[in-house]
Design a protein around this motif. Structure first.
Motif, PDB file in Angstrom:
ATOM      1  N   PRO A 145      12.073  13.350  33.172  1.00  8.25           N
ATOM      2  CA  PRO A 145      10.375  13.839  32.664  1.00  8.25           C
ATOM      3  C   PRO A 145      11.053  15.560  31.050  1.00  8.25           C
ATOM      4  CG  PRO A 145      10.890  13.923  34.644  1.00  8.25           C
ATOM      5  CD  PRO A 145      11.598  13.497  34.452  1.00  8.25           C
ATOM      6  N   ARG A 146      11.508  16.125  31.665  1.00  7.88           N
ATOM      7  CA  ARG A 146      12.069  17.021  30.464  1.00  7.88           C
ATOM      8  C   ARG A 146      13.853  16.839  29.883  1.00  7.88           C
ATOM      9  NH1 ARG A 146       6.677  18.878  28.875  1.00  7.88           N
ATOM     10  NH2 ARG A 146       5.436  18.584  30.723  1.00  7.88           N
ATOM     11  N   PRO A 147      14.004  16.149  29.176  1.00  8.03           N
ATOM     12  CA  PRO A 147      15.408  16.685  28.668  1.00  8.03           C
ATOM     13  C   PRO A 147      16.099  17.111  28.458  1.00  8.03           C
ATOM     14  CG  PRO A 147      14.503  14.390  27.774  1.00  8.03           C
ATOM     15  CD  PRO A 147      13.482  14.800  29.113  1.00  8.03           C
ATOM     16  N   ASP A 148      15.016  18.069  27.512  1.00  8.63           N
ATOM     17  CA  ASP A 148      15.081  19.154  26.065  1.00  8.63           C
ATOM     18  C   ASP A 148      15.484  20.800  26.920  1.00  8.63           C
ATOM     19  OD1 ASP A 148      16.104  16.648  24.843  1.00  8.63           O
ATOM     20  OD2 ASP A 148      14.072  16.885  24.022  1.00  8.63           O
ATOM     21  N   LEU A 149      14.712  21.012  28.157  1.00 10.04           N
ATOM     22  CA  LEU A 149      15.192  21.647  29.381  1.00 10.04           C
ATOM     23  C   LEU A 149      16.609  22.726  28.256  1.00 10.04           C
ATOM     24  CD1 LEU A 149      13.075  21.836  32.215  1.00 10.04           C
ATOM     25  CD2 LEU A 149      12.273  22.265  29.348  1.00 10.04           C
ATOM     26  N   ASN A 150      17.246  23.993  28.865  1.00  3.95           N
ATOM     27  CA  ASN A 150      18.471  24.656  28.815  1.00  3.95           C
ATOM     28  C   ASN A 150      19.169  23.801  30.093  1.00  3.95           C
ATOM     29  OD1 ASN A 150      20.576  26.328  27.650  1.00  3.95           O
ATOM     30  ND2 ASN A 150      19.124  27.745  28.470  1.00  3.95           N
ATOM     31  N   TRP A 151      19.701  22.515  29.825  1.00  2.00           N
ATOM     32  CA  TRP A 151      20.203  22.181  30.694  1.00  2.00           C
ATOM     33  C   TRP A 151      22.233  23.206  30.874  1.00  2.00           C
ATOM     34  CZ3 TRP A 151      17.761  20.701  34.914  1.00  2.00           C
ATOM     35  CH2 TRP A 151      16.752  20.510  34.728  1.00  2.00           C
ATOM     36  N   VAL A 152      22.581  23.129  31.883  1.00  2.00           N
ATOM     37  CA  VAL A 152      23.926  23.664  31.229  1.00  2.00           C
ATOM     38  C   VAL A 152      25.065  23.628  32.861  1.00  2.00           C
ATOM     39  CG1 VAL A 152      23.220  26.079  30.924  1.00  2.00           C
ATOM     40  CG2 VAL A 152      23.767  25.948  33.533  1.00  2.00           C
ATOM     41  N   ALA A 153      24.633  22.345  33.626  1.00  2.00           N
ATOM     42  CA  ALA A 153      24.918  21.702  34.146  1.00  2.00           C
ATOM     43  C   ALA A 153      24.430  20.832  35.372  1.00  2.00           C
ATOM     44  CB  ALA A 153      25.737  22.388  35.736  1.00  2.00           C
ATOM     45  N   ASN A 154      25.414  19.631  36.039  1.00  2.00           N
ATOM     46  CA  ASN A 154      24.012  18.775  36.868  1.00  2.00           C
ATOM     47  C   ASN A 154      25.239  18.827  38.334  1.00  2.00           C
ATOM     48  OD1 ASN A 154      22.301  16.744  38.088  1.00  2.00           O
ATOM     49  ND2 ASN A 154      24.648  15.813  37.772  1.00  2.00           N
ATOM     50  N   ILE A 155      24.511  19.216  39.226  1.00  2.00           N
ATOM     51  CA  ILE A 155      25.695  19.731  39.946  1.00  2.00           C
ATOM     52  C   ILE A 155      24.873  18.830  41.580  1.00  2.00           C
ATOM     53  CG2 ILE A 155      26.856  21.562  41.559  1.00  2.00           C
ATOM     54  CD1 ILE A 155      26.679  23.051  39.383  1.00  2.00           C
ATOM     55  N   PRO A 156      24.965  17.332  42.597  1.00  2.00           N
ATOM     56  CA  PRO A 156      24.793  17.275  43.440  1.00  2.00           C
ATOM     57  C   PRO A 156      24.908  17.969  44.870  1.00  2.00           C
ATOM     58  CG  PRO A 156      25.685  15.341  42.012  1.00  2.00           C
ATOM     59  CD  PRO A 156      26.171  16.805  41.725  1.00  2.00           C
ATOM     60  N   ASN A 157      24.093  18.505  45.191  1.00  2.00           N
ATOM     61  CA  ASN A 157      24.314  18.542  46.578  1.00  2.00           C
ATOM     62  C   ASN A 157      25.658  18.194  47.216  1.00  2.00           C
ATOM     63  OD1 ASN A 157      21.962  20.251  45.923  1.00  2.00           O
ATOM     64  ND2 ASN A 157      20.818  18.771  46.973  1.00  2.00           N
ATOM     65  N   ALA A 158      25.823  19.120  48.104  1.00  2.00           N
ATOM     66  CA  ALA A 158      26.767  18.832  49.506  1.00  2.00           C
ATOM     67  C   ALA A 158      26.512  18.763  50.875  1.00  2.00           C
ATOM     68  CB  ALA A 158      27.960  19.518  48.497  1.00  2.00           C
ATOM     69  N   LEU A 159      27.713  18.353  50.648  1.00  2.00           N
ATOM     70  CA  LEU A 159      26.995  18.691  53.174  1.00  2.00           C
ATOM     71  C   LEU A 159      28.393  19.432  53.935  1.00  2.00           C
ATOM     72  CD1 LEU A 159      24.119  17.659  54.432  1.00  2.00           C
ATOM     73  CD2 LEU A 159      25.547  15.850  55.007  1.00  2.00           C
ATOM     74  N   ASP A 160      28.001  20.262  54.672  1.00  2.00           N
ATOM     75  CA  ASP A 160      28.699  20.971  55.428  1.00  2.00           C
ATOM     76  C   ASP A 160      29.108  20.207  56.847  1.00  2.00           C
ATOM     77  OD1 ASP A 160      30.532  22.232  56.972  1.00  2.00           O
ATOM     78  OD2 ASP A 160      29.646  23.968  57.891  1.00  2.00           O
ATOM     79  N   LEU A 161      29.954  19.232  57.062  1.00  2.00           N
ATOM     80  CA  LEU A 161      30.999  17.410  57.691  1.00  2.00           C
ATOM     81  C   LEU A 161      30.882  17.811  58.804  1.00  2.00           C
ATOM     82  CD1 LEU A 161      31.905  16.061  54.416  1.00  2.00           C
ATOM     83  CD2 LEU A 161      30.111  15.201  55.726  1.00  2.00           C
ATOM     84  N   GLU A 162      31.001  19.656  59.121  1.00  2.00           N
ATOM     85  CA  GLU A 162      31.625  19.925  60.454  1.00  2.00           C
ATOM     86  C   GLU A 162      30.140  19.528  60.837  1.00  2.00           C
ATOM     87  OE1 GLU A 162      33.897  23.171  60.589  1.00  2.00           O
ATOM     88  OE2 GLU A 162      35.571  22.479  59.455  1.00  2.00           O
ATOM     89  N   HIS A 163      28.994  19.925  60.717  1.00  2.00           N
ATOM     90  CA  HIS A 163      28.145  20.304  61.679  1.00  2.00           C
ATOM     91  C   HIS A 163      27.205  18.523  61.359  1.00  2.00           C
ATOM     92  CE1 HIS A 163      28.292  24.188  61.287  1.00  2.00           C
ATOM     93  NE2 HIS A 163      28.499  24.613  60.515  1.00  2.00           N
ATOM     94  N   TYR A 164      28.088  17.633  60.763  1.00  2.00           N
ATOM     95  CA  TYR A 164      27.517  16.386  61.288  1.00  2.00           C
ATOM     96  C   TYR A 164      28.846  15.136  61.588  1.00  2.00           C
ATOM     97  CZ  TYR A 164      22.977  18.172  58.230  1.00  2.00           C
ATOM     98  OH  TYR A 164      22.373  19.008  57.698  1.00  2.00           O
ATOM     99  N   PRO A 165      28.933  15.435  62.928  1.00  2.00           N
ATOM    100  CA  PRO A 165      29.762  14.741  63.222  1.00  2.00           C
ATOM    101  C   PRO A 165      29.200  12.746  63.514  1.00  2.00           C
ATOM    102  CG  PRO A 165      28.583  16.511  65.403  1.00  2.00           C
ATOM    103  CD  PRO A 165      28.462  16.817  63.933  1.00  2.00           C
ATOM    104  N   CYS A 166      30.684  12.230  62.956  1.00  2.00           N
ATOM    105  CA  CYS A 166      30.245  10.776  62.536  1.00  2.00           C
ATOM    106  C   CYS A 166      30.172  10.164  64.815  1.00  2.00           C
ATOM    107  CB  CYS A 166      31.084  10.038  62.026  1.00  2.00           C
ATOM    108  SG  CYS A 166      30.446   8.447  62.164  1.00  2.00           S
ATOM    109  N   HIS A 167      29.070   9.678  64.517  1.00  2.00           N
ATOM    110  CA  HIS A 167      28.607   9.182  65.820  1.00  2.00           C
ATOM    111  C   HIS A 167      28.902   7.333  65.904  1.00  2.00           C
ATOM    112  CE1 HIS A 167      28.198   7.939  70.435  1.00  2.00           C
ATOM    113  NE2 HIS A 167      27.057   8.286  70.099  1.00  2.00           N
TER     114      HIS A 167
END
Length: 334
Positions: A145-167
């Motif tokens: 919606p606002r492509p011309d703002l002062n964007w300096v980076a695109n950084i997707p979120n992450a997850l501490d996988l140790e706190h989300y054990p797979c079952h």
């Protein structure tokens, strides 16, 4: 590098229940500190962090969400010390972004919300009054919606996988985890188990009108669960439903579910196609009406493949490294 991380004041870091931003801030501050940076986290005094902790409120003022003064006091406490840092990374909101234009220290502001309608107009005004404040997006779709703002980076979120054990096994219920409002779409899914925040007036109105009448006969609302309970629910679900009806900037619950080995069935809105691939970690549908038919496809996805996808795409080391590069660029530019 001397880094200030400014979290919203409303919930502790990490949060005990609801608080997606606070989980990301916690992961980022701890990761930067572990890498040897001199990090100060501005959050509530009941937070836990590997960084230095600075606070105005000894306990998170969750009951004051929506009031301007607590937010302002919290943000000002960080900017009053701007000279102590090489860079400030603000995660609070509009107030933090505006005030970032008043200090000499480089400020990068992570945009955690949508940019359509009024929020987008506010950021457009911020661009005019604080043009030196760099913005970080969570997804490229968030910028649309606002492509011309002062964007300096695109950084997707992450997850501490140790706190989300797979079952790695198949569960027997459908799960919804998230805020209770129209845009998140819980009323469209009506899964067997729902968990999420119902604190603010609009959330209470939505819940009473659209969710509460459907409870019973196997449909259960579990309240705002803590982290351990949320992980257990995700681990044992057949699928996690993400029936959003808005331009979701990211959607942390999708990677939480995949990390636990549970596929996600999500509507094709917002950042969904950037966070997950159709058939790899979950199923993307064009409408919530297609969700029942997508269950068989979701059942075919191996839980270990869900986990692998989360590990490859959303490791905390990648996120921390991306932020460091954004900080270095901001310092070099100033």
């Amino acid at each position: 590098m001397r880094v200030a991380i400014l979290s919203p004041p409303w919930f502790p870091v990490p949060p005990t229940g609801y608080g997606g931003i606070e989980w990301i801030v916690s992961l980022l501050a701890d990761g930067l500190a572990a890498d040897g940076h001199d990090v100060t986290l501005f959050a509530s005094g009941d937070s836990r962090t590997k960084a230095k902790l600075a606070w105005v409120y000894e306990h998170a003022p969750s009951d004051q969400i929506g009031r301007s003064l607590p937010d302002l006091r919290h943000v000002l406490s960080a900017y009053e010390r701007a000279g102590d840092f090489d860079v400030i990374n603000d995660h609070t909101g509009h107030v933090g972004a505006v005030l970032g234009g008043l200090v000499q220290t480089p400020v990068v502001h992570t945009v955690h919300g949508p940019l359509d309608a009024e929020p987008g107009a506010v950021y457009e005004s911020i661009k005019q009054v604080a043009p030196q404040v760099g913005l970080i997006s969570l997804s490229l779709n968030q910028r649309r919606p606002r492509p011309d703002l002062n964007w300096v980076a695109n950084i997707p979120n992450a997850l501490d996988l140790e706190h989300y054990p797979c079952h790695p096994h198949k569960g027997d219920y459908l799960l919804y985890v998230g805020r209770m409002n129209h845009e998140k779409g819980a009323h469209r899914a009506v899964p067997l188990k729902l968990a999420g925040k119902v604190r603010e007036p609009k959330e209470k109105e939505y819940f009473a009108e659209f969710i509460e009448p459907h409870l019973g006969n196997g449909i259960e609302y579990l309240g705002e669960v803590n982290h351990g309970m949320k992980v257990e629910l995700l681990q044992n679900a057949r699928a996690t439903l993400f029936p959003i009806e808005w331009e979701e900037p990211f959607g942390l619950v999708m990677i939480e579910s995949m990390a636990c080995g549970t596929p996600v069935i999500a509507t094709r809105h917002g950042a969904v196609p950037e966070v997950m691939e159709d058939g790899n970690g979950g199923v993307i549908v064009d409408s919530w009406r297609e969700m029942p038919a997508a269950l068989e496809r979701a059942d075919e996805i191996d839980p270990r493949d869900c986990r692998r996808y989360a590990e490859e795409s959303f490791a905390p080391e990648r996120m921390v490294g991306d932020y460091v590069r954004a900080y270095e660029a901001a310092v070099a530019e100033r």
